[in-house]
Design an enzyme around this catalytic site. Structure first.
Site, short mmCIF file in Angstrom:
data_model
loop_
_atom_site.label_atom_id
_atom_site.label_comp_id
_atom_site.label_asym_id
_atom_site.label_seq_id
_atom_site.Cartn_x
_atom_site.Cartn_y
_atom_site.Cartn_z
N ASN A 61 0.84 -1.21 0.00
CA ASN A 61 0.00 0.00 0.00
C ASN A 61 0.87 1.26 0.00
O ASN A 61 1.94 1.31 0.63
CB ASN A 61 -1.01 0.01 1.15
CG ASN A 61 -0.43 -0.25 2.52
OD1 ASN A 61 0.54 -0.98 2.66
ND2 ASN A 61 -1.02 0.34 3.52
N GLU A 74 -3.18 -4.58 -2.95
CA GLU A 74 -3.75 -5.49 -3.96
C GLU A 74 -3.81 -4.82 -5.33
O GLU A 74 -3.46 -5.40 -6.35
CB GLU A 74 -5.17 -5.91 -3.56
CG GLU A 74 -5.26 -6.73 -2.30
CD GLU A 74 -5.46 -5.87 -1.06
OE1 GLU A 74 -4.86 -4.79 -0.96
OE2 GLU A 74 -6.21 -6.30 -0.18
N CYS A 111 -10.49 -4.61 0.66
CA CYS A 111 -11.58 -3.62 0.60
C CYS A 111 -12.41 -3.85 -0.66
O CYS A 111 -12.01 -4.58 -1.58
CB CYS A 111 -11.00 -2.20 0.62
SG CYS A 111 -10.31 -1.66 -0.95
N1 THU Z 1 -5.18 -1.50 2.71
C1 THU Z 1 -4.66 -2.32 1.75
O1 THU Z 1 -3.62 -2.02 1.14
N2 THU Z 1 -5.30 -3.47 1.49
C2 THU Z 1 -6.36 -3.95 2.20
O2 THU Z 1 -6.83 -5.04 1.92
C3 THU Z 1 -6.93 -3.15 3.29
C4 THU Z 1 -6.41 -1.78 3.41
C5 THU Z 1 -4.45 -0.29 3.03
C6 THU Z 1 -5.08 1.01 2.64
C7 THU Z 1 -4.43 1.96 3.62
O3 THU Z 1 -3.14 2.32 3.14
C8 THU Z 1 -4.23 1.12 4.86
O4 THU Z 1 -4.28 -0.22 4.45
C9 THU Z 1 -5.28 1.36 5.94
O5 THU Z 1 -6.56 1.22 5.45
#
Ligand code: THU
Length: 159
Positions: A61, A74, A111
């Site tokens: 992320n 993802e 998400c």
């Molecule tokens: N996030 C992801 O990268 N993937 C997920 O499946 C859930 C959330 C990230 C987005 C943000 O940078 C952090 O996790 C908190 O929501």
């Protein structure tokens, strides 16, 4: 009126029951989480994708001070696979999350926007892929990633 039910099947799988291929992909996802740029949430997510020619693609992320401008792990991996390896097929994907240096106890669940992009990737390549949502020592394994998003919006809806 007709009531209906949708159920999804998944397998809860401990680390020692993972195949060597899943273990390798999981290790790549864990490594990817360490490359997250998550100064705002401190929630480091890693994803790893296995392609039809055994290439692995990873993502983490990437956050932004203007919150909606960041991207989940993802989608970083899925978009990169679509960009750089468009002629190959995604066969497996792993997602994990690390907080305070530890993998989350429970498997991380993607998400809605990432689920939507998974469905698009599946329609684009005309085949499904398996997904492993990992926790500290067990995961949820789904044979078809699109199971995560029933009633999804897709190109057919636009016709
Ligand atoms: N996030 C992801 O990268 N993937 C997920 O499946 C859930 C959330 C990230 C987005 C943000 O940078 C952090 O996790 C908190 O929501």
């Amino acid at each position: 009126m007709k009531a209906s039910k949708l159920t999804i099947g998944y397998t809860e799988i401990p680390r020692n029951e993972l195949t060597a291929e899943w273990k390798q992909l999981l290790e790549r996802a864990i490594q990817a989480a360490s490359k997250a740029y998550a100064p705002y949430s401190q929630f480091n997510v890693g994803s790893a994708i296995l392609l039809s020619d055994q290439t692995m693609v990873t993502g983490s992320n990437q956050e932004n001070a203007a919150f909606p401008s960041g991207l989940c792990a993802e989608r970083v991996a899925l978009f990169y696979a679509g960009h750089e390896h468009r002629e190959k097929t995604i066969t497996k994907m792993v997602v994990c999350a690390v907080k305070k240096g530890e993998l989350l106890a429970e498997p991380v669940t993607p998400c809605g926007a990432c689920r939507q992009v998974m469905v698009e990737s599946i329609l684009r390549q005309k085949s499904s892929f398996e997904i492993l949502l990992w926790g500290n020592d067990f995961g949820y394994l789904l044979n078809h990633a699109e199971l995560l998003l029933p009633f999804s919006f897709d190109a057919g809806s636009l016709k």
